[in-house]
Motif scaffolding. Sequence first.
Motif, PDB file in Angstrom:
ATOM      1  N   PHE A 158       0.842  -1.197   0.000  1.00  7.39           N
ATOM      2  CA  PHE A 158       0.000   0.000   0.000  1.00  7.39           C
ATOM      3  C   PHE A 158       0.877   1.247   0.000  1.00  7.39           C
TER       4      PHE A 158
ATOM      5  N   ASN B 163      -5.615   3.057  -8.509  1.00  3.96           N
ATOM      6  CA  ASN B 163      -5.688   2.580  -7.125  1.00  3.96           C
ATOM      7  C   ASN B 163      -7.113   2.427  -6.619  1.00  3.96           C
TER       8      ASN B 163
ATOM      9  N   TRP C 106     -13.745   1.560   1.851  1.00  6.28           N
ATOM     10  CA  TRP C 106     -13.012   1.545   0.583  1.00  6.28           C
ATOM     11  C   TRP C 106     -13.792   2.356  -0.430  1.00  6.28           C
TER      12      TRP C 106
ATOM     13  N   LEU D  29      -4.881   4.843   2.169  1.00  6.90           N
ATOM     14  CA  LEU D  29      -3.883   3.888   1.721  1.00  6.90           C
ATOM     15  C   LEU D  29      -4.302   3.453   0.321  1.00  6.90           C
ATOM     16  N   CYS D  30      -3.390   3.564  -0.637  1.00  3.04           N
ATOM     17  CA  CYS D  30      -3.678   3.259  -2.044  1.00  3.04           C
ATOM     18  C   CYS D  30      -3.155   1.865  -2.370  1.00  3.04           C
ATOM     19  N   LEU D  31      -3.988   1.099  -3.081  1.00  2.00           N
ATOM     20  CA  LEU D  31      -3.613  -0.251  -3.487  1.00  2.00           C
ATOM     21  C   LEU D  31      -3.826  -0.394  -4.986  1.00  2.00           C
TER      22      LEU D  31
ATOM     23  N   ARG E 231      -2.805  -5.695  -5.551  1.00  2.00           N
ATOM     24  CA  ARG E 231      -3.953  -6.452  -5.032  1.00  2.00           C
ATOM     25  C   ARG E 231      -3.910  -7.878  -5.565  1.00  2.00           C
TER      26      ARG E 231
END
Length: 186
Positions: free
Chosen positions: A27, A47, A78, A104-106, A111
């Motif tokens: 993340f 993201n 989210w 928090l960026c995913l 992922r």
Amino acid sequence: MGHKLRQHIEQITPLSDAEFDYILSHFTPRKYKKHQFLLQVDDPVRNDFFVLSGLLKLYHTDAEGKEHILQFAMEDWWICDYQAYFNQTNATLAIDCIEDVEVLCLSLQNRDKLCSELHKIEHFFRRKSNGGYIAMQRRVLSLLNNNAKERYEQLLAQYPMLFQRVPKTLIAAYLGVSRETLSRLS
């Protein structure tokens, strides 16, 4: 920072310290100011965002310039334009900060990597997705079957804290009513 994410994941599946540290390493933390965009229409969607603090809205603006809010997101939620994220296409929706925000960026790549390496995380995201599908189905049915007053009361009962943090014009855009109609309901 990571603590909130760990608590969130552990509502579904337990993690060891090593597992959580590994997950968190995928993340990227970011901060945004009130009224700043996380995503604008036609941007590439890189993201999914987990909200650590603050409040956001996901919305579509129609041809007449009217805003239609699909989702609010606050702490432990989210938010993303999931159609564009999973299909790796450009955004058709926008995400804007109602308050200062920490997320928090995913990335989709991270992922997918986490899901392929850790069954626990695949299980977590499947459960979160299932919950999201159910919530969206309820929302659509509410829009189809309930009048404005019933939708307002349902939102108030489900998320009373939103009414303390979200301007009435945005609540109206979420419910699909005018600001004047909302004033008569509240």
